[in-house]
Motif scaffolding. Structure first.
Motif: not given
Length: 430
Positions: A211-212, A214-224, A252-255
């Motif tokens: 979780s983050s 920051n949308p940018e960090m969340l996108l990078l972590v999940v995609l990576g 799951s959840g908000e993430v």
């Protein structure tokens, strides 16, 4: 012309064309999948204007498209929903497999293509299109119908079965022997079991680690993370798509909700590229010879999907009209049939043309079957319906809702009986 310049021009033209085609399909109420396939056929080998500079880039984009399709599919489900669906829907899932996989396998064997092609074509005819079906159910206003949880339950079972089927197919296509294939299958089953256990017991911890705010960090972590796990899975011959699916389940959840919103546009873009690439890799001149077998296979599997829906809805205590609506809704094939054919086409090139023709037929017939199966059978075989047909608009919002014991239409499905309501993003690009 410089190679980079040619690449930019070709990619720009392809993406612009996909955008215009998607807008057109949305306005006329069609899935864009058949149109994307036709674009690929037009610009591939043997087509009107073969592409060259962007072919390698499009191939990589197609791989990413498959990974994102399965990742977003995993994000749609929680581990508890998958487990509940497995407990309640497994008889319907078994019937679905037998009725719809066997025609594809039999067709491949009758055409003399061998056992590996039979396994691949069985998957093509077995798996319904979650994306197209979710959109059709929404467009027809059937989310509140009693048969809708049954339809979604079957889709969940098919999606979960992909985690076992894809590694098996990958091992067969790689020429791995019985022992090697068994090891690959055990690895896949073990990975699915471990992910489900961790998601059920420690899902909050996993989601919190990713979780983050920051949308940018969340996108990078999940995609990576997804690409990393998909690559490791591919190296183990478990299939990159299965690795991506397992990452989606683990979150799951908000993430999961945040990742779904961020990744949906990327999924739609790269999934469109995937369908175009599949069309590019299929010689259009190879389609006419297999058009008749594809049409016959489509007719047979329309009937078998209707029978699947009838059986599953009957188990749920739904009346004849709801059973027919459930069966008609399951007819469409689309994204995952092409994913399976895309895996197989490198080893069994004959799969490509028949899969393309088959999907083109059923992605168009699917919405028509969802709308007209119940009223058509009601007119031709009134005895099947058990009474006179009420005067309602076929497929309309109030069209033939099965009644609850209290006499009111049942509430829209949520997570009852291990099913999920189609999200606004759907399960695929269609």
């Amino acid at each position: 012309m410089h190679e980079t310049t040619a690449l930019l021009i070709e990619l720009g033209a392809i993406i612009l064309a996909l955008g215009l085609i998607g807008r057109f399909a949305g306005r006329v109420g069609l899935s864009p999948i058949p149109l994307y396939l036709l674009v690929g056929l037009a610009f591939g080998t043997g087509g009107l204007l073969p592409l060259s500079a962007s072919e390698d880039f499009v191939a990589v984009g197609a791989e990413i498209g498959v990974i994102l399709l399965l990742l977003l599919l995993g994000l749609e489900y929680s581990a508890s929903e998958l487990v509940d669906s497995l407990k309640t829907q497994y008889p319907s899932g078994a019937v679905d497999f037998v009725l719809n996989a066997l025609p594809g396998a039999a067709a491949a064997l009758l055409l003399g293509w061998g056992p590996v092609a039979a396994v691949a074509l069985a998957g093509v005819t077995w798996i319904s299109s979650s994306g197209v079906i979710a959109k059709v159910l929404t467009d027809l206003g059937r989310l509140g119908n009693r048969e809708t949880p049954v339809v979604l339950g079957i889709l969940v079972m098919e999606d979960l079965a992909m985690a076992v089927y894809l590694p098996l197919l990958t091992a067969l296509l790689a020429g791995v022997g019985l022992a090697g294939g068994s090891i690959t299958l055990l690895i896949a089953l073990g990975a699915v079991g471990i992910v489900l256990y961790l998601a059920l017991r420690h899902g909050r911890l996993i989601s919190r680690a990713v979780s983050s705010d920051n949308p940018e960090m969340l996108l990078l972590v999940v995609l990576g993370l997804t690409l990393l796990v998909a690559g490791i899975a591919q190296e183990l011959q478990v299939s990159a798509a299965v690795g991506a699916f397992l990452v989606g389940i683990a979150l799951s959840g908000e993430v999961a909700e945040g990742a779904r919103k961020l990744l949906t546009p990327l999924r739609d873009l790269f999934a469109a590229v995937f369908f175009v690439f599949f069309g590019l890799s299929t010689d259009p001149t190879a389609i006419p010879p297999v058009l008749l077998p594809a049409l016959l296979l489509a007719i047979v599997t329309v009937v078998t999907k209707v029978l699947t829906g009838w059986y599953a809805a009957r188990r749920a205590g739904i009346g004849p009209r709801g059973r027919l609506r459930a069966g008609g809704a399951l007819v469409a094939r689309g994204e995952f049939s092409i994913v399976i054919a895309g895996l197989a086409v490198g080893t069994e090139p004959k799969i490509g043309p028949i899969a393309t023709a088959y999907v083109l037929i059923l992605v168009v017939l699917g919405p028509l079957a969802a709308r007209w199966t119940e009223p058509l059978v009601g007119r031709l075989l009134p005895g099947v319906m058990g009474g006179a047909r009420p005067k309602v608009t076929p497929g309309g919002k109030g069209a033939g809702h099965e009644k609850s014991p209290g006499g009111l239409p049942s509430a829209p499905p949520s997570t009852a009986a291990g099913t999920v309501t189609p999200s606004s993003s759907g399960h695929g690009p269609g």
